[in-house]
Design an enzyme around this catalytic site. Sequence first.
Site, PDB file in Angstrom:
ATOM      1  N   GLU A   1     -62.779 -33.130  11.585  1.00 47.56           N
ATOM      2  CA  GLU A   1     -63.554 -33.630  12.718  1.00 47.56           C
ATOM      3  C   GLU A   1     -64.966 -33.022  12.731  1.00 47.56           C
ATOM      4  O   GLU A   1     -65.946 -33.714  12.992  1.00 47.56           O
ATOM      5  CB  GLU A   1     -62.797 -33.337  14.021  1.00 47.56           C
ATOM      6  CG  GLU A   1     -63.494 -33.729  15.303  1.00 47.56           C
ATOM      7  CD  GLU A   1     -63.837 -35.212  15.411  1.00 47.56           C
ATOM      8  OE1 GLU A   1     -63.415 -36.019  14.566  1.00 47.56           O
ATOM      9  OE2 GLU A   1     -64.588 -35.550  16.344  1.00 47.56           O
TER      10      GLU A   1
ATOM     11  N   CYS B   1     -70.944 -55.968  18.551  1.00 49.81           N
ATOM     12  CA  CYS B   1     -72.126 -56.295  19.328  1.00 49.81           C
ATOM     13  C   CYS B   1     -71.761 -56.176  20.801  1.00 49.81           C
ATOM     14  O   CYS B   1     -70.599 -56.033  21.162  1.00 49.81           O
ATOM     15  CB  CYS B   1     -72.567 -57.719  19.030  1.00 49.81           C
ATOM     16  SG  CYS B   1     -72.835 -58.002  17.282  1.00 49.81           S
TER      17      CYS B   1
ATOM     18  N   ASN C   1     -69.982 -61.931  20.002  1.00 46.13           N
ATOM     19  CA  ASN C   1     -69.521 -60.649  19.457  1.00 46.13           C
ATOM     20  C   ASN C   1     -68.271 -60.937  18.640  1.00 46.13           C
ATOM     21  O   ASN C   1     -67.342 -61.555  19.153  1.00 46.13           O
ATOM     22  CB  ASN C   1     -69.190 -59.686  20.618  1.00 46.13           C
ATOM     23  CG  ASN C   1     -68.444 -58.453  20.145  1.00 46.13           C
ATOM     24  OD1 ASN C   1     -68.636 -58.001  19.027  1.00 46.13           O
ATOM     25  ND2 ASN C   1     -67.586 -57.914  20.990  1.00 46.13           N
ATOM     26  N   GLY C   2     -68.267 -60.507  17.375  1.00 43.18           N
ATOM     27  CA  GLY C   2     -67.092 -60.758  16.532  1.00 43.18           C
ATOM     28  C   GLY C   2     -67.517 -61.413  15.235  1.00 43.18           C
ATOM     29  O   GLY C   2     -68.692 -61.361  14.855  1.00 43.18           O
TER      30      GLY C   2
ATOM     31  N   LYS D   1     -68.362 -35.242  12.484  1.00 47.63           N
ATOM     32  CA  LYS D   1     -69.468 -35.174  13.456  1.00 47.63           C
ATOM     33  C   LYS D   1     -70.776 -34.894  12.729  1.00 47.63           C
ATOM     34  O   LYS D   1     -71.793 -35.521  13.003  1.00 47.63           O
ATOM     35  CB  LYS D   1     -69.230 -34.061  14.494  1.00 47.63           C
ATOM     36  CG  LYS D   1     -68.163 -34.293  15.508  1.00 47.63           C
ATOM     37  CD  LYS D   1     -68.481 -35.326  16.564  1.00 47.63           C
ATOM     38  CE  LYS D   1     -68.024 -36.687  16.165  1.00 47.63           C
ATOM     39  NZ  LYS D   1     -66.665 -37.089  16.332  1.00 47.63           N
TER      40      LYS D   1
ATOM     41  N   GLU E   1     -71.955 -38.031  10.631  1.00 48.99           N
ATOM     42  CA  GLU E   1     -72.322 -39.275  11.304  1.00 48.99           C
ATOM     43  C   GLU E   1     -73.596 -39.165  12.124  1.00 48.99           C
ATOM     44  O   GLU E   1     -74.300 -40.154  12.291  1.00 48.99           O
ATOM     45  CB  GLU E   1     -71.175 -39.870  12.128  1.00 48.99           C
ATOM     46  CG  GLU E   1     -70.801 -39.170  13.382  1.00 48.99           C
ATOM     47  CD  GLU E   1     -69.673 -39.880  14.126  1.00 48.99           C
ATOM     48  OE1 GLU E   1     -69.546 -41.108  14.057  1.00 48.99           O
ATOM     49  OE2 GLU E   1     -68.907 -39.182  14.815  1.00 48.99           O
TER      50      GLU E   1
ATOM     51  N   ARG F   1     -73.031 -50.258  21.266  1.00 53.87           N
ATOM     52  CA  ARG F   1     -72.181 -51.127  20.443  1.00 53.87           C
ATOM     53  C   ARG F   1     -72.924 -51.703  19.243  1.00 53.87           C
ATOM     54  O   ARG F   1     -72.315 -52.309  18.365  1.00 53.87           O
ATOM     55  CB  ARG F   1     -71.656 -52.295  21.295  1.00 53.87           C
ATOM     56  CG  ARG F   1     -70.834 -51.846  22.468  1.00 53.87           C
ATOM     57  CD  ARG F   1     -70.452 -53.045  23.313  1.00 53.87           C
ATOM     58  NE  ARG F   1     -69.481 -53.870  22.645  1.00 53.87           N
ATOM     59  CZ  ARG F   1     -68.176 -53.744  22.755  1.00 53.87           C
ATOM     60  NH1 ARG F   1     -67.685 -52.790  23.520  1.00 53.87           N
ATOM     61  NH2 ARG F   1     -67.358 -54.537  22.118  1.00 53.87           N
TER      62      ARG F   1
ATOM     63  N   HIS G   1     -58.730 -26.277  -5.754  1.00 49.13           N
ATOM     64  CA  HIS G   1     -58.341 -27.386  -6.639  1.00 49.13           C
ATOM     65  C   HIS G   1     -59.471 -28.389  -6.845  1.00 49.13           C
ATOM     66  O   HIS G   1     -59.224 -29.517  -7.250  1.00 49.13           O
ATOM     67  CB  HIS G   1     -57.091 -28.077  -6.085  1.00 49.13           C
ATOM     68  CG  HIS G   1     -55.918 -27.153  -5.989  1.00 49.13           C
ATOM     69  ND1 HIS G   1     -55.221 -26.721  -7.088  1.00 49.13           N
ATOM     70  CD2 HIS G   1     -55.365 -26.529  -4.917  1.00 49.13           C
ATOM     71  CE1 HIS G   1     -54.259 -25.897  -6.700  1.00 49.13           C
ATOM     72  NE2 HIS G   1     -54.335 -25.762  -5.385  1.00 49.13           N
TER      73      HIS G   1
ATOM     74  N   LYS H   1     -70.167 -48.156  18.346  1.00 46.40           N
ATOM     75  CA  LYS H   1     -69.145 -47.407  19.065  1.00 46.40           C
ATOM     76  C   LYS H   1     -67.757 -48.020  18.893  1.00 46.40           C
ATOM     77  O   LYS H   1     -66.802 -47.326  18.586  1.00 46.40           O
ATOM     78  CB  LYS H   1     -69.526 -47.359  20.544  1.00 46.40           C
ATOM     79  CG  LYS H   1     -68.556 -46.599  21.416  1.00 46.40           C
ATOM     80  CD  LYS H   1     -68.691 -45.121  21.191  1.00 46.40           C
ATOM     81  CE  LYS H   1     -67.713 -44.315  22.023  1.00 46.40           C
ATOM     82  NZ  LYS H   1     -67.577 -42.947  21.485  1.00 46.40           N
TER      83      LYS H   1
ATOM     84  N   TRP I   1     -74.965 -55.544  16.202  1.00 45.73           N
ATOM     85  CA  TRP I   1     -74.639 -54.732  15.041  1.00 45.73           C
ATOM     86  C   TRP I   1     -74.428 -55.733  13.917  1.00 45.73           C
ATOM     87  O   TRP I   1     -73.474 -56.517  13.943  1.00 45.73           O
ATOM     88  CB  TRP I   1     -73.373 -53.908  15.294  1.00 45.73           C
ATOM     89  CG  TRP I   1     -73.049 -52.953  14.197  1.00 45.73           C
ATOM     90  CD1 TRP I   1     -73.566 -51.689  14.036  1.00 45.73           C
ATOM     91  CD2 TRP I   1     -72.121 -53.152  13.116  1.00 45.73           C
ATOM     92  NE1 TRP I   1     -73.022 -51.105  12.916  1.00 45.73           N
ATOM     93  CE2 TRP I   1     -72.142 -51.976  12.331  1.00 45.73           C
ATOM     94  CE3 TRP I   1     -71.296 -54.196  12.723  1.00 45.73           C
ATOM     95  CZ2 TRP I   1     -71.350 -51.830  11.186  1.00 45.73           C
ATOM     96  CZ3 TRP I   1     -70.522 -54.054  11.586  1.00 45.73           C
ATOM     97  CH2 TRP I   1     -70.559 -52.873  10.837  1.00 45.73           C
TER      98      TRP I   1
HETATM   99  O1  M6R Z   1     -62.228 -46.458  19.907  1.00 51.85           O
HETATM  100  P1  M6R Z   1     -61.460 -45.789  18.795  1.00 51.85           P
HETATM  101  O2  M6R Z   1     -60.962 -44.437  19.182  1.00 51.85           O
HETATM  102  O3  M6R Z   1     -60.385 -46.643  18.236  1.00 51.85           O
HETATM  103  O4  M6R Z   1     -62.541 -45.567  17.648  1.00 51.85           O
HETATM  104  C1  M6R Z   1     -62.166 -45.023  16.421  1.00 51.85           C
HETATM  105  C2  M6R Z   1     -63.353 -44.658  15.572  1.00 51.85           C
HETATM  106  O5  M6R Z   1     -64.157 -45.786  15.343  1.00 51.85           O
HETATM  107  C3  M6R Z   1     -64.218 -43.568  16.221  1.00 51.85           C
HETATM  108  O6  M6R Z   1     -63.484 -42.435  16.507  1.00 51.85           O
HETATM  109  C4  M6R Z   1     -65.375 -43.189  15.271  1.00 51.85           C
HETATM  110  O7  M6R Z   1     -64.876 -42.564  14.139  1.00 51.85           O
HETATM  111  C5  M6R Z   1     -66.388 -42.297  15.980  1.00 51.85           C
HETATM  112  N1  M6R Z   1     -67.716 -42.727  15.674  1.00 51.85           N
HETATM  113  C6  M6R Z   1     -66.290 -40.871  15.592  1.00 51.85           C
HETATM  114  O8  M6R Z   1     -67.221 -40.070  16.224  1.00 51.85           O
END
Ligand code: M6R
Length: 609
Positions: free
Chosen positions: A483, A2, A98-99, A487, A490, A27, A506, A604, A74
């Site tokens: 990667e 959050c 937050n937490g 992308k 997500e 966040r 496989h 994030k 969140w």
């Molecule tokens: O802040 P961080 O690099 O530790 O975050 C890691 C992941 O949460 C972050 O890369 C996440 O996978 C992204 N949403 C990917 O686009």
Amino acid sequence: MCGIVGYVGKRGALPVLIDGLKRLEYRGYDSAGVACMNGNGLEVYKTRGKIKDLESLLPRPLPDARIGLGHTRWATHGIPSSRNAHPHTVGAIAVVHNGIIENYHELRDMLCAEGHAFTSETDTEVIPHLLYRHVRQGRSLPDALREAVAVLKGSFALGIMSDSHPGTLFAVRRGSPLVIGMGDNEHFFASDIPALLPYTNRFVLMEDGTVVTLTATDMILDRLAPGETASVPRQVIEVDWTPAMAEKEGFDHFMLKEIHEQPRTVHDTFSGWPADAEGIFDRLGLSPDMVRGLRRLQIAACGTSYHAALVGRCLIERLARLPVDVEIASEYRYRDPLVERGTLFISITQSGETADTLAAQREAQRRGAGALTICNVLGSTAAREAGGVLYTKAGPEIGVASTKAFTSQMAALSLLSLELGAVRGTLTRKEYASFRTELMTVPAAIREVLQHTAGIRTLAETLTAARSFLYLGRGISYPIALEGALKMKEISYIPAEGYPAGEMKHGPIALIEEGSPVVVIAPRDALFEKILSNIEEVKARGGRVIAVSDHPEALRGKADELLPVPSLHPALTPFITVIPLQLLAYYTAVVRGCEVDQPRNLAKSVTVE
Ligand code: M6R
């Protein structure tokens, strides 16, 4: 997960809080709320949904208050709803959080048995109840806060306000990030620095286990531990991030802006470091002898940062001939990891606050490893707890889908592998100089890719109905396949799998049917012939091949679509092959009408386990 923000000073509090919440919205965006105080006492507004929904709920003109706190959520405990939105209040005590409070069940049972009535399903609500209980028993609010926090288990950051202290905000940091912004006769707190950039560039990064008391003119930092009442010295930092860095600057989305920033952010990451190995390792607290004595690296990270780690492994093993284990951070501490003598641990994290990555770093340190972090956020927890920091210079990354942080992490890793190779004697002077020269060409190569992106949107328009994607790569391009797939899934919500191309036969080859989109990363490197064979295998089963390559002639008649990139040193192709994949995911999501910067269910910074 959050975002929290607080303000006390001479301005209208609500505009500051709303603006801060918009900058923190990445966040979490399940619900939002604010509380403010004026002559009429405490006023609270909250709703399910986003900050714009909260804005439309606020009375006009806005309540004239000079103090307040806000929250964007969140959801962890309890569905997204206005009832579960923060601030949570009991009496005239308001709390944002937050937490996670891990022992909230037992606390809630205890409070309910005493007659407290709960109105939400959140873990947070136990906090204002505890505060209210202690205050009713005669404690001052600051004492009540210490007592309440002492029984909470978990990691959290809190903001508290009460009509018993009309001009005062309290904030607590235990495990979750919190910064204090210093203005002219005004103070702020927030979950991160960009939230406050329009108002100040002077910050105090709160230490773990501390509480701050803020009025317009004063800031008192104390430790939370019982018996420790000594004030914490304040260390003020001035950041060189500008408010514009946290704006879209004319782009439709933060993600698109951040994709286009990559020539600069990669360049800045390279140039933020001394141009020689000794200088770099000196800054990281490693002597040349220590570097030569290394026997193994362990790199741990999550998500996109994990993919950067996989690229880093290829680079370090190739240039420095040092064995590298790459670990999913959330798994590391649970498998009793072996940390032999001579192991150096590296965490990679954009935010520096990812709970699993921090836990892995702490575990490695506990087992005796030296720890470095590759991190983007100045003074973040990872940076503070590691023995050395290689800062990426990506600037604030707001889009939930990480893009510029990824290429900056690869920039830091390529620099690190080069300098490791130099000190460990695995590179000749000539090889070192030539690779360094190649590295400096990367920003221009990325710029070139970005100048030829027009076809990607058109291609995306033909892909929006795809049921799934397969991404294939080999060697250093395999992490780029992962990667690209991450992308795509997500932000467009289309299932996508990244696979090492040689492994396709496989299992995943069974997924390919007529027209299935298969994205193949095919740079002209030592594995080019092999990947051509994999393309043939896909074509033979009716797959639609979308190839990212610097060797278009060889792919004519083989690939259905070509996303061309310029040629680069084979160890550096990930910097440019990832760019079309970021854009392909971006445009696919845009055409499908998805919320690119705020994909569903995501946040994030994942500051909970
Ligand atoms: O802040 P961080 O690099 O530790 O975050 C890691 C992941 O949460 C972050 O890369 C996440 O996978 C992204 N949403 C990917 O686009």
